[in-house]
Structure formats: structure tokens, C-alpha cells
Design a protein around this motif. Structure first.
Motif: not given
Length: 124
Positions: A34-35, A50-55, A78-80, A110-113
Motif C-alpha cells: 500500500l502506498a 509505501r508499506i509492505h502488507t506482510n511484515g 485502513t491505511l494512514y 505498477n500499482y493496480n488500484y
């Protein structure tokens, strides 16, 4: 499909703070990264954080390091983006984005959504 809805933008004076939120829905379990991006008036879109959702590894653009903090609440999907010590050059439309495959760069393609964006205006 993944839906992203940003909120929290507004107008502040230099030195002030804002917290942006991005509510995610749909197939959120597929999201790898997520970014936050931003697009200043008349300029190209640029990556902010940006943040890696796994880790939870985080990455920041040099221009915001030490001032902005990206975080997420998995329970709320939710992302902040906490933005402190805002500067007039932070004025931009801010977008939330999701990548299903990678979390390694700022290439917007590269970002899909993407969300619809929320406006941040910082006055001097």
C-alpha cells in the motif's frame, strides 16, 4: 477488485499537521503493498510512502522523511499517512494505491488500484 477511498485532506498553515486515511475494501487479502502518492499542481505524480502488507516494512521519499509516517490498521482495513511539519511544497492531491505483486519502487504503473484522491493545501 480492491476499492480505495481516501479522506482527511484539507487546508493548513505551514508547520501544521494532517492525517490522511485510506479505507480499503474488496479483495484486500491480495494486496502486497500500500502506498501514498501525491501530484502537485502542474507536476507529475510522485511516491511519498509505501508499506509492505506482510511484515510492515516502510519506505519514504527523501522529501518527507522525518515528517510523514505511514501506518495501517489491519482490523479496520485502513491505511494512514500522518503528516507533520507540513510545508507549502507538500500541497498536492494525495492518492492511496495498492500493488498486488511487489513493493519495491515508486513506479505508478505498477500499482493496480487507486483511490480518487484527497486535496492537501499548505499555506505559508
Amino acid at each position: 477488485q480492491v476499492q480505495l477511498v481516501e479522506s482527511g485532506g484539507g487546508s493548513v498553515q505551514a508547520g501544521g499537521s494532517l492525517r490522511l486515511s485510506c479505507a480499503a475494501s474488496g479483495y484486500t487479502y491480495r494486496v502486497y503493498c500500500l502506498a501514498w502518492f501525491r501530484q502537485p499542481p502542474g507536476k507529475e505524480r510522485e511516491g511519498v510512502a509505501r508499506i509492505h502488507t506482510n511484515g510492515g516494512s516502510t519506505y519514504y521519499a527523501d522529501s518527507v522523511k522525518g515528517r510523514f509516517t505511514i501506518s495501517r490498521d489491519n482490523a479496520k482495513n485502513t491505511l494512514y499517512l500522518q503528516m507533520n511539519n507540513l510545508k507549502p511544497e507538500d500541497t498536492a492531491m494525495y492518492y492511496c494505491a495498492a500493488d498486488l505483486v511487489r513493493c519495491g519502487n515508486w513506479y505508478a504503473g505498477n500499482y493496480n488500484y487507486w483511490g480518487q484522491g484527497t486535496q492537501v493545501t499548505v499555506s505559508s
